[in-house]
Design an enzyme around this catalytic site. Structure first.
Site, short mmCIF file in Angstrom:
data_model
loop_
_atom_site.label_atom_id
_atom_site.label_comp_id
_atom_site.label_asym_id
_atom_site.label_seq_id
_atom_site.Cartn_x
_atom_site.Cartn_y
_atom_site.Cartn_z
N SER A 290 0.80 -1.32 -0.14
CA SER A 290 0.28 -0.10 -0.07
C SER A 290 0.78 1.14 -0.16
O SER A 290 0.36 2.33 -0.15
CB SER A 290 -0.78 -0.03 1.25
OG SER A 290 -0.22 -0.13 2.50
N HIS B 69 -39.20 23.77 -11.75
CA HIS B 69 -39.34 22.73 -12.84
C HIS B 69 -38.64 23.27 -14.30
O HIS B 69 -39.06 23.21 -15.21
CB HIS B 69 -41.04 22.74 -13.36
CG HIS B 69 -41.74 22.24 -12.22
ND1 HIS B 69 -41.86 21.06 -11.92
CD2 HIS B 69 -42.54 22.99 -11.42
CE1 HIS B 69 -42.82 20.85 -10.84
NE2 HIS B 69 -43.13 22.18 -10.46
N SER C 238 -13.37 25.21 -29.05
CA SER C 238 -13.55 23.96 -29.73
C SER C 238 -12.39 24.02 -30.59
O SER C 238 -12.10 24.83 -31.17
CB SER C 238 -14.96 23.93 -30.25
OG SER C 238 -15.11 22.91 -31.48
N LYS D 27 -17.18 28.45 -30.67
CA LYS D 27 -17.71 27.82 -29.38
C LYS D 27 -16.93 28.67 -28.33
O LYS D 27 -15.70 28.82 -28.13
CB LYS D 27 -17.28 26.59 -29.23
CG LYS D 27 -18.28 25.78 -30.25
CD LYS D 27 -19.68 25.63 -29.62
CE LYS D 27 -20.07 25.28 -28.37
NZ LYS D 27 -19.95 23.64 -28.43
N ASN E 250 -16.86 27.08 -24.03
CA ASN E 250 -17.59 25.92 -23.36
C ASN E 250 -17.14 26.31 -21.91
O ASN E 250 -16.14 26.54 -21.49
CB ASN E 250 -17.02 24.74 -23.80
CG ASN E 250 -17.49 24.48 -25.16
OD1 ASN E 250 -18.47 24.80 -25.69
ND2 ASN E 250 -16.49 23.61 -26.02
N GLU F 228 -18.75 22.33 -15.82
CA GLU F 228 -19.09 20.76 -16.37
C GLU F 228 -18.24 19.62 -15.76
O GLU F 228 -18.82 18.74 -15.15
CB GLU F 228 -18.94 20.49 -17.76
CG GLU F 228 -19.97 21.42 -18.67
CD GLU F 228 -19.84 21.34 -20.24
OE1 GLU F 228 -20.61 21.29 -20.75
OE2 GLU F 228 -18.74 21.77 -20.40
N TYR G 287 -9.48 -6.44 12.61
CA TYR G 287 -9.01 -5.81 11.29
C TYR G 287 -8.81 -6.95 10.25
O TYR G 287 -8.59 -8.23 10.55
CB TYR G 287 -7.45 -5.57 11.65
CG TYR G 287 -6.73 -5.00 10.39
CD1 TYR G 287 -7.00 -3.77 9.92
CD2 TYR G 287 -6.11 -6.00 9.57
CE1 TYR G 287 -6.26 -3.32 8.63
CE2 TYR G 287 -5.48 -5.53 8.36
CZ TYR G 287 -5.72 -4.34 7.91
OH TYR G 287 -5.14 -3.84 6.97
N GLN H 171 -7.24 -2.10 3.87
CA GLN H 171 -6.44 -1.29 2.99
C GLN H 171 -7.12 -0.60 1.90
O GLN H 171 -6.50 0.36 1.44
CB GLN H 171 -5.18 -2.13 2.71
CG GLN H 171 -4.36 -1.52 1.96
CD GLN H 171 -2.97 -2.39 1.94
OE1 GLN H 171 -2.29 -2.78 2.89
NE2 GLN H 171 -2.65 -2.91 0.80
N1 ARG Z 1 -1.25 -1.07 5.14
C1 ARG Z 1 -2.35 -1.76 6.33
C2 ARG Z 1 -3.70 -1.08 5.65
O1 ARG Z 1 -3.59 0.04 5.17
C3 ARG Z 1 -1.91 -1.53 7.22
C4 ARG Z 1 -2.41 -2.32 8.61
C5 ARG Z 1 -1.70 -3.69 8.34
N2 ARG Z 1 -2.20 -4.46 9.44
C6 ARG Z 1 -2.38 -5.92 9.15
N3 ARG Z 1 -2.57 -6.54 10.21
N4 ARG Z 1 -1.79 -6.63 8.24
O2 ARG Z 1 -4.56 -1.60 6.19
#
Ligand code: ARG
Length: 429
Positions: free
Chosen positions: A27, A160, A281, A287, A289, A294, A321, A326
């Site tokens: 991550s 409306h 455009s 144009k 825009n 948007e 957990y 993650q």
């Molecule tokens: N990278 C993990 C997350 O974003 C951190 C926590 C990891 N905990 C674990 N027990 N593997 O959630």
């Protein structure tokens, strides 16, 4: 025996991770955004460990100073994060080991990545709520400023998307101001509920070590601790709540944007777009825009999607957990960046607009939007509401059939429908 490249949890494993597992599991590519919050949390934790006599003052200082150096290196991009170290928590722990040696191995005492990540996220959301509130405030200051000059600017109000009743531009703008004000208080509510520290919850069951959770909570600016350690590491309701609040903000911005897109059409022509905030455009030379409003309208899709994403991640997740959690981050980060960008650019866009007040006035005059006023004049003269409603309805038909507006009617024409009309028309114009 664990080698240098093994993860910090490698003791129980005989084989290294498959390269694909490393890639799939990491991550760090996105949670590096939490680096500074992770460091703040770790510094508070180290200070607490020393206060409780779990590590020495000397060790605590070494850890805190080492983390300070790492913080500086990260800020100046002098550190390269590694996928092998999986996430921001283990990356920083490994940097610290490199920086100060074995003392760093005491930092994780009485803590888990589960309470650590929950802490980082809460610190991040708290910080960003403040930034978003500042942007909302800037936008409301702009609205206040523009509205001040349009207390007398009449324009048609719509229901409306049909002309309904006359309003002032000030009142129109202040409708959005009220919504953005509520958005600010909604974020406050979210902040008040989430302002509790999960640190010390450990993996899920707390720790047998004599830690002081209140100390770290106070040090990190929280209102208190999350009492139940399982709750502390398991729930992400604060993220759901925050993205819900962001969804409401972008909804308000999207409606405002939609109005500006309509107002910028040749048919309405209530506003003129500034060249610096519009696009052309590649094919049609005529144009201009309204890409900014948007895009804001379009970006609601991302934020609603992020809300659905986190709700779905949380649904039916077993207590405790789970690595599914993650997946809470990218949608959250994207929501924060999107809402901040939209609020910021919409503010500039709004300030760049030229309001075509003459066209608004003509549109309000060449219409029947004064009908309800006229009706109420008759009511004031003692005519029953339903009867007055019918009289004015007949008057509108007469005008449409004869291609006239109220102000162009003669007394004779009015009197044919009702003797009360002519004098009342004078009162409304
Ligand atoms: N990278 C993990 C997350 O974003 C951190 C926590 C990891 N905990 C674990 N027990 N593997 O959630």
């Amino acid at each position: 025996m664990k080698t240098n490249s093994s993860p910090v949890w490698g003791g129980r494993f005989k084989k290294p991770l498959a390269q694909k597992t490393v890639k799939f599991n990491e991550s760090i590519s996105f949670d590096k955004k939490l680096a500074q919050f992770d460091i703040l949390g770790s510094q508070a934790h180290a200070e607490m460990l020393a206060k409780q006599g779990i590590i020495s003052e000397f060790e605590s200082h070494a850890i805190i100073n080492g983390l300070k150096k790492i913080s500086k290196k990260i800020n100046s991009n002098k550190i390269e994060f590694s996928e092998e170290a999986e996430d921001i928590h283990m990356n920083i722990e490994l940097f610290l080991i490199k920086e100060i040696g074995d003392t760093a191995k005491k930092l994780h005492t009485g803590r888990s990545r589960n309470d650590q990540v929950a802490l980082d996220l809460r610190l991040y959301v708290k910080h960003e709520i403040q930034n978003i509130q500042n942007l909302l405030n800037n936008l409301n200051i702009s609205i206040e400023h523009i509205a001040y000059f349009h207390k007398e600017t009449i324009l048609p109000g719509y229901t409306h998307l049909q002309k309904a009743q006359p309003i002032t531009l000030e009142k129109y703008l202040k409708a959005y101001q009220s919504m953005f004000l509520r958005d600010t208080t909604r974020l406050n509510d979210c902040l008040v509920r989430m302002d509790y520290s999960p640190l010390g919850a450990g993996a899920l069951a707390g720790t047998s070590l004599p830690i002081d959770r209140e100390f770290t909570a106070k040090k990190l600016g929280f209102n208190g601790v999350i009492e139940n350690s399982i709750d502390a590491v398991s729930d992400r309701d604060f993220i759901i709540e925050f993205i819900s609040a962001a969804s409401i903000i972008i909804t308000h911005l999207s409606r405002f944007s939609e109005d500006m897109i309509i107002w910028a059409t040749e048919e309405f022509n209530f506003i003129k777009l500034d060249d610096a905030y519009a696009t052309g455009s590649s094919l049609m030379p005529n144009k201009k825009n309204p890409d900014i409003p948007e895009l804001i309208r379009g970006k609601t899709g991302r934020i609603f999607g992020n809300l659905m994403g986190i709700l779905t991640v949380m649904k039916a997740l077993p207590l405790g957990y789970n690595k599914d959690l993650q997946e809470d981050k990218e949608g959250l980060f994207d929501t924060v960046e999107t809402i901040k960008n939209c609020l910021d650019i919409f503010n500039d866009f709004l300030n760049s607009i030229t309001f075509q007040t003459d066209n608004m006035k003509i549109s309000a005059t060449n219409s029947y939007i004064w009908s309800t006023h006229l009706l109420e004049q008759l009511v004031k003269q003692g005519i029953a509401f339903r009867i007055a409603h019918e009289i004015i309805g007949n008057l509108v038909i007469y005008c449409l059939d004869n291609n006239k507006y109220f102000s162009q009617l003669t007394k004779e024409e009015c009197d044919k429908i009702s003797p009360h009309i002519f004098s009342s028309i004078k009162l409304i114009h």
